[in-house]
Design an enzyme around this catalytic site. Structure first.
Site, PDB file in Angstrom:
ATOM      1  N   HIS A  18     -48.317  -4.895   7.529  1.00 15.31           N
ATOM      2  CA  HIS A  18     -47.499  -5.216   6.354  1.00 15.31           C
ATOM      3  C   HIS A  18     -48.356  -5.567   5.130  1.00 15.31           C
ATOM      4  O   HIS A  18     -47.968  -5.273   4.006  1.00 15.31           O
ATOM      5  CB  HIS A  18     -46.526  -6.348   6.692  1.00 15.31           C
ATOM      6  CG  HIS A  18     -45.478  -5.930   7.687  1.00 15.31           C
ATOM      7  ND1 HIS A  18     -44.724  -6.824   8.405  1.00 15.31           N
ATOM      8  CD2 HIS A  18     -45.057  -4.697   8.090  1.00 15.31           C
ATOM      9  CE1 HIS A  18     -43.888  -6.157   9.203  1.00 15.31           C
ATOM     10  NE2 HIS A  18     -44.078  -4.881   9.034  1.00 15.31           N
ATOM     11  N   HIS A  41     -39.898   4.559  11.772  1.00 18.95           N
ATOM     12  CA  HIS A  41     -39.576   3.710  12.934  1.00 18.95           C
ATOM     13  C   HIS A  41     -39.301   2.317  12.368  1.00 18.95           C
ATOM     14  O   HIS A  41     -40.169   1.449  12.363  1.00 18.95           O
ATOM     15  CB  HIS A  41     -40.737   3.637  13.917  1.00 18.95           C
ATOM     16  CG  HIS A  41     -41.125   4.957  14.529  1.00 18.95           C
ATOM     17  ND1 HIS A  41     -41.811   5.916  13.841  1.00 18.95           N
ATOM     18  CD2 HIS A  41     -40.924   5.453  15.780  1.00 18.95           C
ATOM     19  CE1 HIS A  41     -42.016   6.960  14.642  1.00 18.95           C
ATOM     20  NE2 HIS A  41     -41.489   6.700  15.821  1.00 18.95           N
ATOM     21  N   SER A  91     -40.589  -4.181   8.337  1.00 23.24           N
ATOM     22  CA  SER A  91     -41.011  -3.285   7.250  1.00 23.24           C
ATOM     23  C   SER A  91     -39.879  -2.924   6.287  1.00 23.24           C
ATOM     24  O   SER A  91     -40.109  -2.910   5.067  1.00 23.24           O
ATOM     25  CB  SER A  91     -41.687  -2.025   7.813  1.00 23.24           C
ATOM     26  OG  SER A  91     -40.912  -1.415   8.808  1.00 23.24           O
ATOM     27  N   GLU A 109     -34.090   4.877  12.654  1.00 19.26           N
ATOM     28  CA  GLU A 109     -34.220   3.991  13.817  1.00 19.26           C
ATOM     29  C   GLU A 109     -33.321   4.552  14.911  1.00 19.26           C
ATOM     30  O   GLU A 109     -32.154   4.840  14.674  1.00 19.26           O
ATOM     31  CB  GLU A 109     -33.831   2.553  13.445  1.00 19.26           C
ATOM     32  CG  GLU A 109     -33.737   1.583  14.600  1.00 19.26           C
ATOM     33  CD  GLU A 109     -34.993   1.500  15.468  1.00 19.26           C
ATOM     34  OE1 GLU A 109     -36.093   1.315  14.937  1.00 19.26           O
ATOM     35  OE2 GLU A 109     -34.853   1.636  16.703  1.00 19.26           O
ATOM     36  N   ASP A 155     -44.578   3.991  12.413  1.00 20.62           N
ATOM     37  CA  ASP A 155     -44.931   2.799  13.197  1.00 20.62           C
ATOM     38  C   ASP A 155     -44.260   2.864  14.578  1.00 20.62           C
ATOM     39  O   ASP A 155     -43.370   2.070  14.877  1.00 20.62           O
ATOM     40  CB  ASP A 155     -44.462   1.562  12.405  1.00 20.62           C
ATOM     41  CG  ASP A 155     -44.840   0.257  13.080  1.00 20.62           C
ATOM     42  OD1 ASP A 155     -45.781   0.251  13.897  1.00 20.62           O
ATOM     43  OD2 ASP A 155     -44.176  -0.763  12.784  1.00 20.62           O
TER      44      ASP A 155
HETATM   45  C1  LIG Z   1     -42.962  -1.046  16.207  1.00 15.25           C
HETATM   46  S1  LIG Z   1     -41.240  -0.996  16.002  1.00 15.25           S
HETATM   47  C2  LIG Z   1     -41.020  -0.864  14.266  1.00 15.25           C
HETATM   48  C3  LIG Z   1     -41.326  -2.095  13.485  1.00 15.25           C
HETATM   49  C4  LIG Z   1     -41.114  -1.957  11.998  1.00 15.25           C
HETATM   50  N1  LIG Z   1     -41.738  -0.762  11.478  1.00 15.25           N
HETATM   51  C5  LIG Z   1     -41.670  -3.177  11.278  1.00 15.25           C
HETATM   52  O1  LIG Z   1     -42.835  -3.134  10.831  1.00 15.25           O
HETATM   53  O2  LIG Z   1     -40.944  -4.159  11.122  1.00 15.25           O
HETATM   54  C6  LIG Z   1     -40.849   0.634  16.507  1.00 15.25           C
HETATM   55  C7  LIG Z   1     -39.365   0.979  16.366  1.00 15.25           C
HETATM   56  O3  LIG Z   1     -39.211   2.380  16.564  1.00 15.25           O
HETATM   57  C8  LIG Z   1     -38.002   2.633  17.248  1.00 15.25           C
HETATM   58  N2  LIG Z   1     -38.142   3.980  17.830  1.00 15.25           N
HETATM   59  C9  LIG Z   1     -38.763   4.338  18.975  1.00 15.25           C
HETATM   60  N3  LIG Z   1     -38.781   5.678  19.104  1.00 15.25           N
HETATM   61  C10 LIG Z   1     -38.174   6.188  17.988  1.00 15.25           C
HETATM   62  C11 LIG Z   1     -37.916   7.503  17.505  1.00 15.25           C
HETATM   63  N4  LIG Z   1     -38.301   8.583  18.220  1.00 15.25           N
HETATM   64  N5  LIG Z   1     -37.291   7.638  16.341  1.00 15.25           N
HETATM   65  C12 LIG Z   1     -36.904   6.548  15.602  1.00 15.25           C
HETATM   66  N6  LIG Z   1     -37.122   5.280  16.008  1.00 15.25           N
HETATM   67  C13 LIG Z   1     -37.756   5.093  17.174  1.00 15.25           C
HETATM   68  C14 LIG Z   1     -37.900   1.489  18.227  1.00 15.25           C
HETATM   69  O4  LIG Z   1     -36.566   1.274  18.635  1.00 15.25           O
HETATM   70  C15 LIG Z   1     -38.471   0.319  17.416  1.00 15.25           C
HETATM   71  O5  LIG Z   1     -37.438  -0.384  16.768  1.00 15.25           O
END
Ligand SMILES: C[S@@+](CC[C@H](N)C(=O)[O-])C[C@H]1O[C@@H](n2cnc3c(N)ncnc32)[C@H](O)[C@@H]1O
Length: 272
Positions: A18, A41, A91, A109, A155
């Site tokens: 971040h 993500h 994020s 998401e 991410d």
């Molecule tokens: C590491 S977390 C994201 C954290 C966020 N970017 C933050 O910094 O606050 C990864 C997220 O990706 C989602 N996710 C996993 N595979 C995905 C996909 N193929 N497409 C979209 N989202 C996905 C998960 O449910 C999870 O909420």
């Protein structure tokens, strides 16, 4: 879809991602033209660190918990945004807080509950679109943005054994559609071998101008632990390589435990 970001919200890895994200957004905003941000993500948007999963793991205590009071200058803007937002921002909340009136945010998401929370949060916000959509598919379908200027944050949860391969393929797809875009992709450093393989794969893709910023808390020898993390940046804005180093150094100073092998690094993978 087992990963829930609430368990790790506020950890050192989040702070690194971040803090660099905020710098990248501000760099893109040096020009008055509006920007578009795609958060592939996105997660739930914000997290309560005092209850539930975040409170149970307590990872945030070794991360944002050590930065909130008297943040060092290179982290001041990032920490200022976190403090301003109250509930600990993921994020999407952080990006939204940094947008100017004509800038836009698109979030993807896939987890139904995280997606529902994010949709509720931005339901009445015309600057933000939330999709229940696969990130890797979105990189092909949603790029380039209309504004032709912007940032793509990638991410993933790194649950699958082929997660690094998937990232290299996703970056290749996204970059082919949006060659002038800034791409920022977070990656875990548990041990070195998968990271070396990722770098080698990226060097074969034809993508130009790639750097990797790394924060390592200890020698990455135990593959069961998150020993550090990195951020790949394609098309890094002017001065990224210089300005990111004090950010990484300030994070290490506050969050590191002076363990053998700790360090920060800026690695140029592919020239401009
Ligand atoms: C590491 S977390 C994201 C954290 C966020 N970017 C933050 O910094 O606050 C990864 C997220 O990706 C989602 N996710 C996993 N595979 C995905 C996909 N193929 N497409 C979209 N989202 C996905 C998960 O449910 C999870 O909420």
């Amino acid at each position: 879809m087992n990963y829930r970001h609430a368990f790790h919200a506020g950890a050192f890895s989040d702070c690194m991602k971040h803090a660099l994200l905020v710098w990248l957004l501000r760099a893109l905003q040096r020009k008055p033209t509006p920007i578009s941000v795609l958060d592939t993500h996105a997660g739930a948007g914000s997290y309560d660190l005092s209850a539930g999963p975040a409170e149970r793991t307590g990872e945030w205590r070794g991360g944002i918990g050590r930065l909130l009071d008297d943040p060092p200058e290179p982290l001041a803007e990032y920490v200022g945004l976190v403090r301003q937002l109250g509930l600990y921002p993921g994020s999407p909340a952080l990006i939204r807080a940094a947008l100017r009136p004509d800038d836009r945010l698109v979030c993807c998401e896939l987890h139904p509950e995280e997606h529902a929370a994010l949709s509720r949060r931005f339901a009445r916000d015309a600057a933000v679109a939330v999709h229940h959509r696969d990130a890797w598919e979105a990189l092909g379908a949603l790029l380039p943005p209309q504004s032709r200027r912007g940032l793509v944050l990638i991410d993933p949860p790194y649950e699958a054994p082929d997660a690094f391969d998937r990232l290299a393929k996703g970056l290749t797809t996204g970059w082919a559609r949006f060659r002038t875009g800034v791409f920022a992709a977070w990656y875990p450093i548990k041990h070195r071998a998968p990271v070396r393989a990722l770098f080698a794969a990226l060097q074969q893709t034809g993508i130009s101008d790639i750097v990797a910023a790394e924060l390592v808390l200890r020698e990455p020898l135990d593959p069961a632990r998150l020993n550090g993390c990195g951020m790949l940046v394609i098309n890094p804005p002017y001065r990224f390589e210089t300005d990111a180093m004090p950010i990484l150094a300030a994070l290490l100073d506050r969050l590191g435990a002076r363990e053998p092998g700790e360090g920060v690094e800026m690695i140029r993978l592919v020239d401009e």
